[in-house]
Design a protein around this motif. Structure first.
Motif, mmCIF file in Angstrom:
data_model
loop_
_atom_site.group_PDB
_atom_site.id
_atom_site.type_symbol
_atom_site.label_atom_id
_atom_site.label_comp_id
_atom_site.label_asym_id
_atom_site.label_seq_id
_atom_site.Cartn_x
_atom_site.Cartn_y
_atom_site.Cartn_z
ATOM 1 N N GLY A 81 0.774 -1.244 0.000
ATOM 2 C CA GLY A 81 0.000 0.000 0.000
ATOM 3 C C GLY A 81 0.798 1.282 0.000
ATOM 4 O O GLY A 81 0.201 2.351 -0.095
ATOM 5 N N ALA A 82 2.121 1.215 0.097
ATOM 6 C CA ALA A 82 2.902 2.468 0.130
ATOM 7 C C ALA A 82 4.358 2.221 -0.268
ATOM 8 O O ALA A 82 4.898 1.139 -0.046
ATOM 9 N N MET A 83 4.952 3.243 -0.865
ATOM 10 C CA MET A 83 6.396 3.229 -1.126
ATOM 11 C C MET A 83 6.931 4.617 -0.795
ATOM 12 O O MET A 83 6.240 5.623 -0.973
ATOM 13 N N ARG A 84 8.151 4.638 -0.255
ATOM 14 C CA ARG A 84 8.759 5.899 0.168
ATOM 15 C C ARG A 84 10.086 6.089 -0.545
ATOM 16 O O ARG A 84 10.932 5.194 -0.574
ATOM 17 N N PHE A 85 10.259 7.262 -1.122
ATOM 18 C CA PHE A 85 11.498 7.645 -1.781
ATOM 19 C C PHE A 85 12.230 8.643 -0.901
ATOM 20 O O PHE A 85 11.616 9.556 -0.351
ATOM 21 N N ALA A 86 13.547 8.462 -0.751
ATOM 22 C CA ALA A 86 14.370 9.391 0.014
ATOM 23 C C ALA A 86 15.253 10.162 -0.966
ATOM 24 O O ALA A 86 15.640 9.633 -2.018
ATOM 25 N N PHE A 87 15.559 11.394 -0.611
ATOM 26 C CA PHE A 87 16.382 12.251 -1.451
ATOM 27 C C PHE A 87 17.718 12.507 -0.766
ATOM 28 O O PHE A 87 17.795 12.566 0.457
ATOM 29 N N THR A 88 18.765 12.660 -1.575
ATOM 30 C CA THR A 88 20.108 12.883 -1.040
ATOM 31 C C THR A 88 20.182 14.173 -0.235
ATOM 32 O O THR A 88 20.869 14.248 0.773
ATOM 33 N N GLY A 89 19.475 15.180 -0.657
ATOM 34 C CA GLY A 89 19.388 16.446 0.066
ATOM 35 C C GLY A 89 17.950 16.926 0.030
ATOM 36 O O GLY A 89 17.088 16.303 -0.580
ATOM 37 N N ALA A 90 17.711 18.046 0.695
ATOM 38 C CA ALA A 90 16.357 18.602 0.709
ATOM 39 C C ALA A 90 16.017 19.180 -0.660
ATOM 40 O O ALA A 90 16.870 19.776 -1.323
ATOM 41 N N ALA A 91 14.797 19.015 -1.074
ATOM 42 C CA ALA A 91 14.341 19.590 -2.342
ATOM 43 C C ALA A 91 14.432 21.114 -2.242
ATOM 44 O O ALA A 91 13.835 21.710 -1.350
ATOM 45 N N PRO A 92 15.199 21.770 -3.140
ATOM 46 C CA PRO A 92 15.361 23.216 -3.045
ATOM 47 C C PRO A 92 14.095 23.992 -3.391
ATOM 48 O O PRO A 92 13.916 25.133 -2.962
ATOM 49 N N ALA A 93 13.205 23.391 -4.161
ATOM 50 C CA ALA A 93 11.953 24.037 -4.576
ATOM 51 C C ALA A 93 10.927 22.920 -4.815
ATOM 52 O O ALA A 93 11.303 21.755 -4.954
ATOM 53 N N PRO A 94 9.646 23.264 -4.868
ATOM 54 C CA PRO A 94 8.663 22.236 -5.192
ATOM 55 C C PRO A 94 8.989 21.615 -6.552
ATOM 56 O O PRO A 94 9.415 22.316 -7.476
ATOM 57 N N CYS A 95 8.829 20.316 -6.646
ATOM 58 C CA CYS A 95 9.093 19.641 -7.916
ATOM 59 C C CYS A 95 8.128 18.483 -8.093
ATOM 60 O O CYS A 95 7.430 18.096 -7.163
ATOM 61 N N ARG A 96 8.121 17.931 -9.304
ATOM 62 C CA ARG A 96 7.166 16.871 -9.620
ATOM 63 C C ARG A 96 7.865 15.722 -10.338
ATOM 64 O O ARG A 96 8.679 15.922 -11.217
ATOM 65 N N PHE A 97 7.501 14.525 -9.908
ATOM 66 C CA PHE A 97 7.971 13.291 -10.535
ATOM 67 C C PHE A 97 6.766 12.509 -11.042
ATOM 68 O O PHE A 97 5.682 12.601 -10.486
ATOM 69 N N GLY A 98 7.003 11.703 -12.045
ATOM 70 C CA GLY A 98 6.091 10.631 -12.393
ATOM 71 C C GLY A 98 6.654 9.381 -11.741
ATOM 72 O O GLY A 98 7.864 9.272 -11.569
ATOM 73 N N TRP A 99 5.823 8.460 -11.328
ATOM 74 C CA TRP A 99 6.339 7.206 -10.779
ATOM 75 C C TRP A 99 5.772 6.032 -11.569
ATOM 76 O O TRP A 99 4.737 6.128 -12.199
ATOM 77 N N LEU A 100 6.522 4.943 -11.524
ATOM 78 C CA LEU A 100 6.166 3.757 -12.277
ATOM 79 C C LEU A 100 6.464 2.516 -11.427
ATOM 80 O O LEU A 100 7.510 2.430 -10.797
ATOM 81 N N LEU A 101 5.530 1.597 -11.400
ATOM 82 C CA LEU A 101 5.715 0.304 -10.739
ATOM 83 C C LEU A 101 5.846 -0.775 -11.804
ATOM 84 O O LEU A 101 5.136 -0.736 -12.817
#
Length: 109
Positions: A81-101
């Motif tokens: 029911g969930a997946m979590r992505f971690a980032f190397t650093g903090a996002a400097p501004a709002p951004c958008r990803f597409g995700w794929l399973l």
């Protein structure tokens, strides 16, 4: 998009049509194992809540803007029911990803 076809030992005309429709949709890429993930500025991780998430599935992020393209990531957790992505650093501004399973995954009780 076609729905799941119930397994049946009987090969009825209706079931054959539903099966063909489902296979054709999959071959067209209409499996819908994708979505959007908006990451707010300052975020160190982001979680996707989706019933298709489960152990053993592969997950990818596709950057949809320059901010997302500059943000290194890894899949930190995948569970039912969930997946979590971690980032190397903090996002400097709002951004958008597409995700794929992808993949069948492992059924976990």
């Amino acid at each position: 998009m076609p729905r799941f076809v119930p397994p049946s030992p009987q090969a009825t005309p209706g079931q054959m049509l539903a099966l063909a429709s489902g296979v054709n949709a999959a071959l067209r890429g209409d499996c819908a194992n994708c979505g959007l993930l908006d990451v707010p500025a300052g975020a160190l991780s982001a979680t996707v809540q989706d019933s298709r998430c489960r152990a053993g599935r592969l997950a990818l992020l596709i950057p949809l803007d320059a901010g997302a393209a500059a943000l290194p990531w890894h899949l930190e957790a995948m569970e039912r029911g969930a997946m979590r992505f971690a980032f190397t650093g903090a996002a400097p501004a709002p951004c958008r990803f597409g995700w794929l399973l992808a993949g069948e995954g492992i059924s976990v009780p």
